[in-house]
Design a protein around this motif. Sequence first.
Motif, PDB file in Angstrom:
ATOM      1  N   ALA A  90       6.210 -11.444   1.305  1.00 51.02           N
ATOM      2  CA  ALA A  90       5.899 -12.806   2.192  1.00 51.02           C
ATOM      3  C   ALA A  90       4.597 -12.206   2.616  1.00 51.02           C
ATOM      4  CB  ALA A  90       7.111 -12.921   3.048  1.00 51.02           C
ATOM      5  N   CYS A  91       4.057 -13.151   3.684  1.00 51.07           N
ATOM      6  CA  CYS A  91       3.314 -12.741   4.310  1.00 51.07           C
ATOM      7  C   CYS A  91       3.110 -12.510   5.829  1.00 51.07           C
ATOM      8  CB  CYS A  91       1.876 -14.249   4.767  1.00 51.07           C
ATOM      9  SG  CYS A  91       1.103 -15.042   2.660  1.00 51.07           S
ATOM     10  N   GLY A  92       2.324 -11.943   6.765  1.00 48.51           N
ATOM     11  CA  GLY A  92       2.760 -11.691   7.663  1.00 48.51           C
ATOM     12  C   GLY A  92       2.371 -12.750   9.090  1.00 48.51           C
ATOM     13  N   ASN A  93       2.619 -12.363  10.316  1.00 44.70           N
ATOM     14  CA  ASN A  93       2.823 -12.903  11.668  1.00 44.70           C
ATOM     15  C   ASN A  93       1.380 -14.340  11.362  1.00 44.70           C
ATOM     16  OD1 ASN A  93       4.626 -11.717  12.369  1.00 44.70           O
ATOM     17  ND2 ASN A  93       3.935 -10.170  13.353  1.00 44.70           N
ATOM     18  N   ASP A  94       0.604 -14.062  10.830  1.00 50.35           N
ATOM     19  CA  ASP A  94      -1.092 -14.976  10.422  1.00 50.35           C
ATOM     20  C   ASP A  94      -0.516 -16.538   9.730  1.00 50.35           C
ATOM     21  OD1 ASP A  94      -2.527 -13.607  12.065  1.00 50.35           O
ATOM     22  OD2 ASP A  94      -3.849 -13.089  10.374  1.00 50.35           O
ATOM     23  N   PHE A  95       0.244 -16.201   9.254  1.00 50.50           N
ATOM     24  CA  PHE A  95       0.700 -17.007   8.362  1.00 50.50           C
ATOM     25  C   PHE A  95       2.575 -17.259   7.322  1.00 50.50           C
ATOM     26  CE2 PHE A  95      -2.988 -16.077   6.934  1.00 50.50           C
ATOM     27  CZ  PHE A  95      -4.284 -17.718   7.216  1.00 50.50           C
ATOM     28  N   ALA A  96       3.347 -16.573   9.059  1.00 45.70           N
ATOM     29  CA  ALA A  96       4.849 -16.718   8.940  1.00 45.70           C
ATOM     30  C   ALA A  96       5.199 -18.239   8.763  1.00 45.70           C
ATOM     31  CB  ALA A  96       5.046 -15.811   9.709  1.00 45.70           C
ATOM     32  N   ALA A  97       4.927 -19.042   9.178  1.00 44.20           N
ATOM     33  CA  ALA A  97       5.430 -20.229   9.414  1.00 44.20           C
ATOM     34  C   ALA A  97       5.235 -21.081   7.874  1.00 44.20           C
ATOM     35  CB  ALA A  97       4.664 -21.179  10.362  1.00 44.20           C
ATOM     36  N   ASN A 174      -5.228  14.686  -3.725  1.00 44.14           N
ATOM     37  CA  ASN A 174      -6.468  13.620  -4.392  1.00 44.14           C
ATOM     38  C   ASN A 174      -7.519  12.788  -4.259  1.00 44.14           C
ATOM     39  OD1 ASN A 174      -4.316  15.197  -6.687  1.00 44.14           O
ATOM     40  ND2 ASN A 174      -2.303  14.201  -5.642  1.00 44.14           N
ATOM     41  N   THR A 175      -7.955  12.072  -4.707  1.00 43.86           N
ATOM     42  CA  THR A 175      -7.952  11.260  -4.643  1.00 43.86           C
ATOM     43  C   THR A 175      -7.766   9.416  -4.907  1.00 43.86           C
ATOM     44  OG1 THR A 175     -10.919  12.449  -4.613  1.00 43.86           O
ATOM     45  CG2 THR A 175     -10.553   9.658  -4.365  1.00 43.86           C
ATOM     46  N   THR A 176      -7.340   8.777  -4.012  1.00 48.48           N
ATOM     47  CA  THR A 176      -6.361   7.982  -3.542  1.00 48.48           C
ATOM     48  C   THR A 176      -7.942   6.597  -3.931  1.00 48.48           C
ATOM     49  OG1 THR A 176      -6.118   7.679  -2.019  1.00 48.48           O
ATOM     50  CG2 THR A 176      -4.905   8.534  -3.618  1.00 48.48           C
ATOM     51  N   LEU A 177      -7.349   5.015  -4.645  1.00 47.10           N
ATOM     52  CA  LEU A 177      -7.656   3.455  -4.312  1.00 47.10           C
ATOM     53  C   LEU A 177      -6.007   3.106  -4.215  1.00 47.10           C
ATOM     54  CD1 LEU A 177     -10.811   2.474  -4.663  1.00 47.10           C
ATOM     55  CD2 LEU A 177     -11.158   1.967  -7.094  1.00 47.10           C
ATOM     56  N   LEU A 178      -6.173   2.110  -3.296  1.00 46.46           N
ATOM     57  CA  LEU A 178      -5.959   1.098  -3.288  1.00 46.46           C
ATOM     58  C   LEU A 178      -6.399  -0.294  -2.866  1.00 46.46           C
ATOM     59  CD1 LEU A 178      -3.106   3.275  -0.594  1.00 46.46           C
ATOM     60  CD2 LEU A 178      -3.308   3.616  -2.793  1.00 46.46           C
ATOM     61  N   LEU A 179      -5.823  -1.249  -2.937  1.00 42.42           N
ATOM     62  CA  LEU A 179      -5.871  -2.558  -2.815  1.00 42.42           C
ATOM     63  C   LEU A 179      -4.489  -3.891  -2.773  1.00 42.42           C
ATOM     64  CD1 LEU A 179      -9.396  -4.436  -4.297  1.00 42.42           C
ATOM     65  CD2 LEU A 179      -6.796  -5.771  -3.218  1.00 42.42           C
ATOM     66  N   ARG A 180      -4.810  -4.181  -1.223  1.00 36.47           N
ATOM     67  CA  ARG A 180      -3.758  -5.541  -1.249  1.00 36.47           C
ATOM     68  C   ARG A 180      -4.358  -6.589  -0.297  1.00 36.47           C
ATOM     69  NH1 ARG A 180       1.089  -5.094   1.155  1.00 36.47           N
ATOM     70  NH2 ARG A 180       2.093  -6.527   2.755  1.00 36.47           N
ATOM     71  N   THR A 181      -3.967  -7.181  -1.163  1.00 37.54           N
ATOM     72  CA  THR A 181      -4.761  -8.765  -1.010  1.00 37.54           C
ATOM     73  C   THR A 181      -3.979  -9.399   0.538  1.00 37.54           C
ATOM     74  OG1 THR A 181      -3.118  -9.956  -1.468  1.00 37.54           O
ATOM     75  CG2 THR A 181      -4.627  -9.645  -3.667  1.00 37.54           C
ATOM     76  N   GLY A 182      -4.987 -10.291   1.270  1.00 36.98           N
ATOM     77  CA  GLY A 182      -4.704 -10.927   2.225  1.00 36.98           C
ATOM     78  C   GLY A 182      -3.688 -12.495   1.736  1.00 36.98           C
ATOM     79  N   CYS A 183      -3.396 -12.978   2.579  1.00 35.64           N
ATOM     80  CA  CYS A 183      -1.758 -14.078   2.069  1.00 35.64           C
ATOM     81  C   CYS A 183      -2.898 -15.209   1.683  1.00 35.64           C
ATOM     82  CB  CYS A 183      -1.684 -14.651   3.383  1.00 35.64           C
ATOM     83  SG  CYS A 183      -0.584 -16.148   3.425  1.00 35.64           S
ATOM     84  N   HIS A 184      -2.481 -16.218   0.353  1.00 37.21           N
ATOM     85  CA  HIS A 184      -2.714 -16.460  -0.580  1.00 37.21           C
ATOM     86  C   HIS A 184      -1.142 -17.249  -0.979  1.00 37.21           C
ATOM     87  CE1 HIS A 184      -6.890 -14.952  -1.077  1.00 37.21           C
ATOM     88  NE2 HIS A 184      -6.235 -14.034  -0.778  1.00 37.21           N
TER      89      HIS A 184
END
Length: 201
Positions: A90-97, A174-184
Amino acid sequence: MKVRRSLMKHNLVLAAVVCVALMASACGPDVPPETTVSQKTEQFNELMKRPDIDRAAAGYEELYAKVREQVTAEVPALKWEVANPESSAACGNDFAAVNADLRKNDAEVKGLANWVAKGNLPDFQWKHVASTVGQVAGTYGFGGGEVVVDQPGNHEIVFRDQYNAELNFGTAVNTTLLLRTGCHLTAEAKKRGTPAAPPTY
């Protein structure tokens, strides 16, 4: 005595005038209180301006692949492997409603599968490769680059886009690559176009 009666009469007339004025104001046309859009609707409408989570994730996957390809082209010794599968929440506080009181989320964030290449990226190559990652990310709307760690043999930088998606590139053991989206919004919620009604129990 006449003066006193006259004064009392004057006071009664004045009181009557005041009462009439108060009644007139109380019985005047009803002015509806200022109405505001609910927090849930406001947040949902804001997310309607964004692509749904599936379309957003597809674009990020494309970016992800190009970053890996470019890094490998510059450092062929790095061989990428998936370390963790995709996840969602679930999205964080910015879009919790938006998700309040719902059994199934209308809006969510996704963590794309984490990628790891065994081995460290040498310090003398780090800045150049990190800059290359930033350039590729920039073509997908990611700006700047916040340095999180900058120590010998240990580096990490984060790029963010307008939806607050985070692309994290780092190297240590190690070398890492991570990606987390915003809220959609989910594709279902985006197609519906209005907030979901809370369930009735």
